[in-house]
Design a protein around this motif. Sequence first.
Motif, PDB file in Angstrom:
ATOM      1  N   GLN A 119       0.850  -1.189   0.000  1.00 11.80           N
ATOM      2  CA  GLN A 119       0.000   0.000   0.000  1.00 11.80           C
ATOM      3  C   GLN A 119       0.890   1.246   0.000  1.00 11.80           C
ATOM      4  OE1 GLN A 119      -3.741  -0.817   2.679  1.00 11.80           O
ATOM      5  NE2 GLN A 119      -1.944  -1.562   3.791  1.00 11.80           N
ATOM      6  N   ALA A 120       0.234   2.396  -0.152  1.00 13.84           N
ATOM      7  CA  ALA A 120       0.929   3.684  -0.083  1.00 13.84           C
ATOM      8  C   ALA A 120      -0.035   4.715   0.477  1.00 13.84           C
ATOM      9  CB  ALA A 120       1.433   4.100  -1.459  1.00 13.84           C
ATOM     10  N   THR A 121       0.509   5.760   1.082  1.00 16.57           N
ATOM     11  CA  THR A 121      -0.321   6.847   1.612  1.00 16.57           C
ATOM     12  C   THR A 121      -0.740   7.766   0.477  1.00 16.57           C
ATOM     13  OG1 THR A 121       1.609   8.225   2.062  1.00 16.57           O
ATOM     14  CG2 THR A 121       0.900   6.726   3.811  1.00 16.57           C
ATOM     15  N   ASP A 122      -1.658   8.677   0.762  1.00 12.66           N
ATOM     16  CA  ASP A 122      -2.133   9.614  -0.259  1.00 12.66           C
ATOM     17  C   ASP A 122      -1.022  10.513  -0.766  1.00 12.66           C
ATOM     18  OD1 ASP A 122      -4.584   8.492  -0.008  1.00 12.66           O
ATOM     19  OD2 ASP A 122      -5.485  10.139   1.145  1.00 12.66           O
ATOM     20  N   ASP A 123      -0.004  10.775   0.068  1.00 12.36           N
ATOM     21  CA  ASP A 123       1.102  11.639  -0.373  1.00 12.36           C
ATOM     22  C   ASP A 123       2.266  10.838  -0.947  1.00 12.36           C
ATOM     23  OD1 ASP A 123       2.034  10.483   1.926  1.00 12.36           O
ATOM     24  OD2 ASP A 123       2.059  12.329   3.104  1.00 12.36           O
ATOM     25  N   GLY A 124       2.043   9.548  -1.227  1.00 10.99           N
ATOM     26  CA  GLY A 124       3.039   8.755  -1.939  1.00 10.99           C
ATOM     27  C   GLY A 124       4.003   7.980  -1.086  1.00 10.99           C
ATOM     28  N   GLN A 125       3.846   7.944   0.218  1.00 10.88           N
ATOM     29  CA  GLN A 125       4.762   7.175   1.061  1.00 10.88           C
ATOM     30  C   GLN A 125       4.394   5.686   1.023  1.00 10.88           C
ATOM     31  OE1 GLN A 125       5.937   9.166   4.943  1.00 10.88           O
ATOM     32  NE2 GLN A 125       4.020  10.260   4.543  1.00 10.88           N
ATOM     33  N   ARG A 126       5.388   4.859   0.861  1.00 14.45           N
ATOM     34  CA  ARG A 126       5.159   3.422   0.848  1.00 14.45           C
ATOM     35  C   ARG A 126       4.902   2.925   2.264  1.00 14.45           C
ATOM     36  NH1 ARG A 126       6.338   0.898  -3.904  1.00 14.45           N
ATOM     37  NH2 ARG A 126       6.400  -1.109  -2.799  1.00 14.45           N
ATOM     38  N   ILE A 127       3.993   1.966   2.364  1.00  7.56           N
ATOM     39  CA  ILE A 127       3.616   1.382   3.650  1.00  7.56           C
ATOM     40  C   ILE A 127       4.139  -0.046   3.694  1.00  7.56           C
ATOM     41  CG2 ILE A 127       1.694   0.816   5.181  1.00  7.56           C
ATOM     42  CD1 ILE A 127       0.047   2.959   3.801  1.00  7.56           C
ATOM     43  N   GLU A 128       4.559  -0.474   4.849  1.00  5.74           N
ATOM     44  CA  GLU A 128       5.043  -1.833   5.006  1.00  5.74           C
ATOM     45  C   GLU A 128       3.959  -2.828   4.600  1.00  5.74           C
ATOM     46  OE1 GLU A 128       7.461  -4.435   8.416  1.00  5.74           O
ATOM     47  OE2 GLU A 128       6.368  -2.600   8.957  1.00  5.74           O
ATOM     48  N   ALA A 129       4.375  -3.881   3.906  1.00  9.05           N
ATOM     49  CA  ALA A 129       3.419  -4.875   3.406  1.00  9.05           C
ATOM     50  C   ALA A 129       2.716  -5.582   4.558  1.00  9.05           C
ATOM     51  CB  ALA A 129       4.134  -5.891   2.532  1.00  9.05           C
ATOM     52  N   ILE A 130       1.445  -5.895   4.361  1.00  8.34           N
ATOM     53  CA  ILE A 130       0.673  -6.628   5.352  1.00  8.34           C
ATOM     54  C   ILE A 130       0.360  -8.019   4.815  1.00  8.34           C
ATOM     55  CG2 ILE A 130      -0.336  -4.507   6.278  1.00  8.34           C
ATOM     56  CD1 ILE A 130      -2.942  -5.243   4.842  1.00  8.34           C
ATOM     57  N   LEU A 131      -0.016  -8.910   5.723  1.00 11.20           N
ATOM     58  CA  LEU A 131      -0.305 -10.292   5.359  1.00 11.20           C
ATOM     59  C   LEU A 131      -1.790 -10.439   5.044  1.00 11.20           C
ATOM     60  CD1 LEU A 131       0.884 -13.156   5.089  1.00 11.20           C
ATOM     61  CD2 LEU A 131       0.226 -13.536   7.488  1.00 11.20           C
ATOM     62  N   MET A 132      -2.088 -11.041   3.862  1.00 13.38           N
ATOM     63  CA  MET A 132      -3.466 -11.281   3.453  1.00 13.38           C
ATOM     64  C   MET A 132      -3.589 -12.694   2.908  1.00 13.38           C
ATOM     65  SD  MET A 132      -4.630  -7.697   1.628  1.00 13.38           S
ATOM     66  CE  MET A 132      -6.323  -8.272   1.530  1.00 13.38           C
ATOM     67  N   PHE A 133      -4.845 -13.166   2.867  1.00 15.46           N
ATOM     68  CA  PHE A 133      -5.129 -14.454   2.253  1.00 15.46           C
ATOM     69  C   PHE A 133      -5.263 -14.276   0.740  1.00 15.46           C
ATOM     70  CE2 PHE A 133      -6.888 -15.354   6.558  1.00 15.46           C
ATOM     71  CZ  PHE A 133      -6.093 -16.444   6.873  1.00 15.46           C
ATOM     72  N   ALA A 134      -4.804 -15.253   0.003  1.00 11.38           N
ATOM     73  CA  ALA A 134      -4.971 -15.234  -1.449  1.00 11.38           C
ATOM     74  C   ALA A 134      -6.448 -15.398  -1.802  1.00 11.38           C
ATOM     75  CB  ALA A 134      -4.137 -16.353  -2.080  1.00 11.38           C
ATOM     76  N   PRO A 135      -6.885 -14.842  -2.919  1.00 13.29           N
ATOM     77  CA  PRO A 135      -8.289 -15.012  -3.328  1.00 13.29           C
ATOM     78  C   PRO A 135      -8.659 -16.497  -3.441  1.00 13.29           C
ATOM     79  CG  PRO A 135      -7.214 -13.341  -4.670  1.00 13.29           C
ATOM     80  CD  PRO A 135      -6.129 -13.998  -3.875  1.00 13.29           C
ATOM     81  N   ASP A 136      -9.857 -16.810  -2.997  1.00 12.94           N
ATOM     82  CA  ASP A 136     -10.424 -18.174  -3.069  1.00 12.94           C
ATOM     83  C   ASP A 136      -9.680 -19.189  -2.192  1.00 12.94           C
ATOM     84  OD1 ASP A 136     -12.225 -17.176  -4.944  1.00 12.94           O
ATOM     85  OD2 ASP A 136     -10.922 -17.691  -6.636  1.00 12.94           O
ATOM     86  N   PHE A 137      -8.765 -18.711  -1.320  1.00 17.60           N
ATOM     87  CA  PHE A 137      -8.092 -19.647  -0.417  1.00 17.60           C
ATOM     88  C   PHE A 137      -8.976 -19.912   0.797  1.00 17.60           C
ATOM     89  CE2 PHE A 137      -5.253 -20.362   3.258  1.00 17.60           C
ATOM     90  CZ  PHE A 137      -4.684 -21.558   2.851  1.00 17.60           C
ATOM     91  N   GLN A 138      -8.991 -21.170   1.264  1.00 19.77           N
ATOM     92  CA  GLN A 138      -9.831 -21.566   2.389  1.00 19.77           C
ATOM     93  C   GLN A 138      -8.995 -22.364   3.391  1.00 19.77           C
ATOM     94  OE1 GLN A 138     -13.270 -20.952   3.117  1.00 19.77           O
ATOM     95  NE2 GLN A 138     -12.473 -21.749   5.058  1.00 19.77           N
ATOM     96  N   LEU A 139      -9.100 -21.949   4.672  1.00 18.86           N
ATOM     97  CA  LEU A 139      -8.446 -22.692   5.757  1.00 18.86           C
ATOM     98  C   LEU A 139      -9.418 -23.704   6.355  1.00 18.86           C
ATOM     99  CD1 LEU A 139      -6.358 -20.037   7.743  1.00 18.86           C
ATOM    100  CD2 LEU A 139      -5.486 -21.956   6.395  1.00 18.86           C
ATOM    101  N   TYR A 140      -8.854 -24.811   6.865  1.00 17.34           N
ATOM    102  CA  TYR A 140      -9.667 -25.855   7.518  1.00 17.34           C
ATOM    103  C   TYR A 140      -9.056 -26.155   8.884  1.00 17.34           C
ATOM    104  CZ  TYR A 140     -11.614 -26.545   2.858  1.00 17.34           C
ATOM    105  OH  TYR A 140     -12.228 -26.356   1.639  1.00 17.34           O
TER     106      TYR A 140
END
Length: 217
Positions: free
Chosen positions: A154-175
């Motif tokens: 991600q980035a802020t509105d003034d162009g600063q880069r934000i540290e990456a966050i952890l997300m689930f991949a699309p259509d991935f399912q945990l059991y």
Amino acid sequence: MDKPPSNWHPRAGYLAVALVLAVIGCGVLVYLVTTPDANLAGPSPPPPSAQAGAAAAAGPQSAPAPAVPQPAAQASSTPPPRLPEGDADPTRDLKSYVARGEKPTMPEVIERLHERGVYTGLGAFSPPGTRPPMVGLAVPENFELPPGYVRHHQATDDGQRIEAILMFAPDFQLYDSAHQPIAMPKDRVVPPELAPPGLPIRRIVIPKPVDPATPGR
């Protein structure tokens, strides 16, 4: 002594001659009446050779003027729209989406990329001001993610880069251990309880807006 009375009668030969003469006279009379006088008839047309000679004496006749081709339709005076600059490099970059001389803002550039289905690079960011940054677990660059987990930049509105966050991949399912599906977050941001083993649990911090009055900015 008295003469005996005359018994003269015309002979048949004389009658035949007289009849023939009469027929011939009638034929001559009919010919004179029906034959026109050559002096009274109109002049006869000249023979073909005489006509050809008269045409040659008259001189060459002017041929019809050739048809003048119509001029082609004039090109429209409307200038063509400006197209992206592009170059011989097959790798597309910002010049492939921005015309020469244009100076679009960052939101306009991101919007053009999204319109063309580009969601990598700058296209991975949302137009400034349209969606606030998401806060989640920080992912170190050297941490190897298991299948189903991705980094989200991600980035802020003034162009600063934000540290990456952890997300689930699309259509991935945990059991769970009983092979029952686990409820996945709607925004696909990984909560601490679902983080992969070995990941340091730490939330990112959104940088503060840059102050335009700050020296060096």
